[in-house]
Design an enzyme around this catalytic site. Sequence first.
Site, PDB file in Angstrom:
ATOM      1  N   ASN A 181       8.159 -15.941   1.397  1.00  0.00           N
ATOM      2  CA  ASN A 181       7.664 -14.981   0.414  1.00  0.00           C
ATOM      3  C   ASN A 181       7.669 -13.589   1.027  1.00  0.00           C
ATOM      4  O   ASN A 181       7.020 -13.356   2.048  1.00  0.00           O
ATOM      5  CB  ASN A 181       6.232 -15.337  -0.002  1.00  0.00           C
ATOM      6  CG  ASN A 181       5.776 -14.554  -1.212  1.00  0.00           C
ATOM      7  OD1 ASN A 181       6.161 -14.854  -2.328  1.00  0.00           O
ATOM      8  ND2 ASN A 181       4.968 -13.527  -0.989  1.00  0.00           N
ATOM      9  N   GLU A 182       8.443 -12.707   0.436  1.00  0.00           N
ATOM     10  CA  GLU A 182       8.474 -11.300   0.858  1.00  0.00           C
ATOM     11  C   GLU A 182       8.549 -11.142   2.378  1.00  0.00           C
ATOM     12  O   GLU A 182       7.589 -10.674   3.015  1.00  0.00           O
ATOM     13  CB  GLU A 182       7.255 -10.549   0.295  1.00  0.00           C
ATOM     14  CG  GLU A 182       7.280 -10.432  -1.210  1.00  0.00           C
ATOM     15  CD  GLU A 182       6.171  -9.562  -1.782  1.00  0.00           C
ATOM     16  OE1 GLU A 182       5.184  -9.304  -1.073  1.00  0.00           O
ATOM     17  OE2 GLU A 182       6.298  -9.152  -2.945  1.00  0.00           O
ATOM     18  N   GLU A 331       8.569 -11.654  -9.382  1.00  0.00           N
ATOM     19  CA  GLU A 331       7.161 -11.348  -9.670  1.00  0.00           C
ATOM     20  C   GLU A 331       7.086  -9.980 -10.326  1.00  0.00           C
ATOM     21  O   GLU A 331       7.831  -9.077  -9.952  1.00  0.00           O
ATOM     22  CB  GLU A 331       6.333 -11.253  -8.372  1.00  0.00           C
ATOM     23  CG  GLU A 331       6.234 -12.508  -7.575  1.00  0.00           C
ATOM     24  CD  GLU A 331       5.403 -12.320  -6.294  1.00  0.00           C
ATOM     25  OE1 GLU A 331       4.712 -11.294  -6.146  1.00  0.00           O
ATOM     26  OE2 GLU A 331       5.479 -13.204  -5.436  1.00  0.00           O
ATOM     27  N   TRP A 339      -4.048  -4.206  -5.143  1.00  0.00           N
ATOM     28  CA  TRP A 339      -3.892  -3.708  -3.771  1.00  0.00           C
ATOM     29  C   TRP A 339      -3.715  -2.200  -3.666  1.00  0.00           C
ATOM     30  O   TRP A 339      -3.561  -1.676  -2.574  1.00  0.00           O
ATOM     31  CB  TRP A 339      -2.725  -4.419  -3.079  1.00  0.00           C
ATOM     32  CG  TRP A 339      -1.506  -4.644  -3.948  1.00  0.00           C
ATOM     33  CD1 TRP A 339      -1.166  -5.814  -4.566  1.00  0.00           C
ATOM     34  CD2 TRP A 339      -0.482  -3.697  -4.301  1.00  0.00           C
ATOM     35  NE1 TRP A 339       0.003  -5.657  -5.288  1.00  0.00           N
ATOM     36  CE2 TRP A 339       0.447  -4.374  -5.134  1.00  0.00           C
ATOM     37  CE3 TRP A 339      -0.248  -2.358  -4.000  1.00  0.00           C
ATOM     38  CZ2 TRP A 339       1.583  -3.759  -5.673  1.00  0.00           C
ATOM     39  CZ3 TRP A 339       0.880  -1.737  -4.531  1.00  0.00           C
ATOM     40  CH2 TRP A 339       1.783  -2.440  -5.351  1.00  0.00           C
ATOM     41  N   GLU A 379      -7.253 -12.237  -3.820  1.00  0.00           N
ATOM     42  CA  GLU A 379      -6.638 -11.515  -4.944  1.00  0.00           C
ATOM     43  C   GLU A 379      -7.384 -11.743  -6.267  1.00  0.00           C
ATOM     44  O   GLU A 379      -6.777 -11.757  -7.335  1.00  0.00           O
ATOM     45  CB  GLU A 379      -5.173 -11.926  -5.040  1.00  0.00           C
ATOM     46  CG  GLU A 379      -4.411 -11.490  -3.797  1.00  0.00           C
ATOM     47  CD  GLU A 379      -3.001 -12.032  -3.732  1.00  0.00           C
ATOM     48  OE1 GLU A 379      -2.840 -13.265  -3.829  1.00  0.00           O
ATOM     49  OE2 GLU A 379      -2.068 -11.244  -3.591  1.00  0.00           O
ATOM     50  N   TYR A 381      -9.101  -9.915  -8.106  1.00  0.00           N
ATOM     51  CA  TYR A 381      -9.089  -8.861  -9.117  1.00  0.00           C
ATOM     52  C   TYR A 381      -7.721  -8.638  -9.757  1.00  0.00           C
ATOM     53  O   TYR A 381      -7.561  -7.787 -10.612  1.00  0.00           O
ATOM     54  CB  TYR A 381      -9.544  -7.544  -8.489  1.00  0.00           C
ATOM     55  CG  TYR A 381     -11.046  -7.398  -8.415  1.00  0.00           C
ATOM     56  CD1 TYR A 381     -11.752  -6.831  -9.474  1.00  0.00           C
ATOM     57  CD2 TYR A 381     -11.745  -7.823  -7.300  1.00  0.00           C
ATOM     58  CE1 TYR A 381     -13.128  -6.693  -9.406  1.00  0.00           C
ATOM     59  CE2 TYR A 381     -13.112  -7.694  -7.231  1.00  0.00           C
ATOM     60  CZ  TYR A 381     -13.803  -7.120  -8.283  1.00  0.00           C
ATOM     61  OH  TYR A 381     -15.157  -6.969  -8.233  1.00  0.00           O
ATOM     62  N   HIS A 382      -6.725  -9.350  -9.301  1.00  0.00           N
ATOM     63  CA  HIS A 382      -5.355  -9.074  -9.769  1.00  0.00           C
ATOM     64  C   HIS A 382      -5.177  -9.398 -11.248  1.00  0.00           C
ATOM     65  O   HIS A 382      -5.810 -10.307 -11.784  1.00  0.00           O
ATOM     66  CB  HIS A 382      -4.377  -9.904  -8.933  1.00  0.00           C
ATOM     67  CG  HIS A 382      -2.983  -9.366  -8.947  1.00  0.00           C
ATOM     68  ND1 HIS A 382      -2.114  -9.584  -9.983  1.00  0.00           N
ATOM     69  CD2 HIS A 382      -2.318  -8.604  -8.048  1.00  0.00           C
ATOM     70  CE1 HIS A 382      -0.966  -8.987  -9.710  1.00  0.00           C
ATOM     71  NE2 HIS A 382      -1.056  -8.381  -8.540  1.00  0.00           N
TER      72      HIS A 382
HETATM   73  C1  GAL Z   1       3.147  -9.857  -3.912  1.00  0.00           C
HETATM   74  C2  GAL Z   1       3.027 -11.241  -3.288  1.00  0.00           C
HETATM   75  C3  GAL Z   1       2.186 -12.166  -4.134  1.00  0.00           C
HETATM   76  C4  GAL Z   1       0.911 -11.478  -4.550  1.00  0.00           C
HETATM   77  C5  GAL Z   1       1.251 -10.186  -5.247  1.00  0.00           C
HETATM   78  C6  GAL Z   1       0.058  -9.418  -5.751  1.00  0.00           C
HETATM   79  O1  GAL Z   1       3.586  -8.915  -3.007  1.00  0.00           O
HETATM   80  O2  GAL Z   1       4.319 -11.797  -3.147  1.00  0.00           O
HETATM   81  O3  GAL Z   1       1.911 -13.334  -3.399  1.00  0.00           O
HETATM   82  O4  GAL Z   1       0.154 -11.228  -3.410  1.00  0.00           O
HETATM   83  O5  GAL Z   1       1.930  -9.355  -4.359  1.00  0.00           O
HETATM   84  O6  GAL Z   1       0.459  -8.203  -6.337  1.00  0.00           O
END
Ligand code: GAL
Length: 694
Positions: A181-182, A331, A339, A379, A381-382
């Site tokens: 992942n990233e 995503e 963030w 995460e 609050y996302h």
């Molecule tokens: C991305 C990450 C995800 C999640 C997301 C939140 O960068 O791949 O796992 O953390 O950000 O915005």
Amino acid sequence: MSPTRPTTANVFIASFIHAVLILSAPHLHAQATNYADKPPLLLGAAWYPEQWPESRWEKDLSEMAAAHIDVVRVGEFAWSTMEPSEGQYDFGWLERAIDLAAKHHVCVVLGTPTAAPPAWLTTKYPETLRWDENGVRDEHGNREQFSFTDPKYRQLAHDIAEQMAIHFGHNPNVVGWQLDNEYSAPSFDPTAKEQFHRWLEKKYVTVAELNRHWAAAYWSQSYDNFDEIPVREDGENPALLLEWKRFVSETWKSYSENQISAIRPHADSRQFITTNTMGWFDGFNEYTVHSVLDIAAWDDYIPTDNYDYIANGAAHDLTRGYKQKNFWVMETEPAFVNWRKTNTPLLKGQVRDMAWQAIGHGAEAVEYWQWRSAPNGQEEYHGVLVGADGTPVPVYEEIKKTGEEFAKAGSALAGTAPHAEVALVNDFPSRWAIDFQRHSADFDPVGEMLAFYRPLREQSQCVDMISIDAPLDGYKVVELPGLNVISQAIADRLMAYVRNGGHLLLGPRSAMKDKYNALQPERQPGPLADFLGGRVDQFYALDQKVPVTGDLGSGTANIWAEQLSVQSPDTKVIATYGKSNGWLDDQPVVITRHVGQGSITYVGAWLDEALLSDLTTGLLAEAGVKPILPGVPQGVEVCRRSGQGKSVLILINHNTEQEHVALPSPMRDLIGSQDSISAVDLAPYGVAVLSYEK
Ligand code: GAL
């Protein structure tokens, strides 16, 4: 080694048993992946079934199906659930989740979970933890705490990926794989250092050769052997810094290959393998890493308060350029992230606007991160589609509407892609080289790329963003906003392009360095200077605007200004500086030379928006590039996808006011009335998807 850890022998036995199962239970696995039968445009979400009781999954999946969600990405952080202790695998839950998704016509992208190693792993094998540049080893916790070079980590990553592939490589509901992942932080552990030294040795063969290219006599840097070379990503010889980035790129490539070698032998060839990238992130060379991936995918998040749709479109084009074909948005945000400092939401309507923009730029799938708020974790609050209570949040309806539209327009868009007449070159070594030595604090290489991209996109309405190694012949215009690092071979290709009738535009700082990040022995643009019939006599960092006048009209330059001179009688000055620091007064800033039907133009400064726009207008006119749909209001984005005899226009109104667009011929309204229409009124953030005969 744990008795249950797979060895080559027991992997073979597992594969054999798996093959027998496939043959004896055709209803389970004999069917090939149903990727080809899936809707052409996929709407999706990141789903984490391991975070919820199984009794809840059915409800989640029916809510997804109701929103036209056709794909979920699953598993990319679930290592501790898949392998709760070393060599003890549990894929039962994942199999049941995938089967249940299939029941709701939701297909699956499986993530290998290597971005989040479990605690047993890092406790037992602390050598797998990442070291930072100052030699501090990471601790367990958070995520991405692994070393990308560590052999033990590579083996454990291979094993879990292989076990997943053995289980799901022929599952008809699994359409593809996301590795890790990233990818982001490199490690500076002893293995990484040793590998870097051997990598340098292989490249340079003798340390004397390295010393020569790095000009190592400077500050007594001359090395007696490769092991003496420091491993840093800052403050070192620019040659070293550039090689480190190249090494990091090759290492992420081999990190990918390690997992690909685990998955591919067990997977249906129609299951793609990709990873999710991060737009303009420059930690490694994406072209290097993508050379071993099947498709490109990226995570589309808006980094600031304002959704700058042109910058976002540029990042789509950048990603499409990694494989020069359509891509996935793996995503994106369901209105907001958690963030940024202040996580303001996208405005109502903009989530749909963004989804269609992705499709317009060549996405095949748009997946939201994430489906439902996790019960706890970093995460909370996302933005999500479904809250912690399990019921839809307001943005769900907007996403559902988008899903309905994807379903309506999908067949018209199947097999289509954007096709551009103009290209902009993105070059990682050049971006790194400029960034290592900005000289002018505001000279952000990405900002400069975007400055050139903006008018090009607005005026041509379709831009390919390509690597310098991509073929150029199909393009009428090629712009190189910051090709700082150049080899003779690249210069030869660029000159051939112009001789064949192409129009080439070079931006400031072009062709200053060789591939070792050393200054070219000639003035800029180095091996292109004779061909241009002009050169850079001196460069200056600016901390204030400088006037510019000429055929382009009047305006200013800022941040960077090069004093140009003309060496050939047929090289024309098209703009000069006005009064400024004395050195620049009345000196050329933009020069151009025609070569047969083609031309080469050098822009020596960071020009303001209006000047760059005028320059672009002239260049496109000369090259015969016309907009796809002329006369659209500012802020209305035009995208076209074509192929298989079909043409589809996607119009997006990014403005807060309604906009009217007259169409040159009647078109079929694919997501509205489905009728033939000859004009369209777009509400704020409104979208029209129109098919027409070409
Ligand atoms: C991305 C990450 C995800 C999640 C997301 C939140 O960068 O791949 O796992 O953390 O950000 O915005």
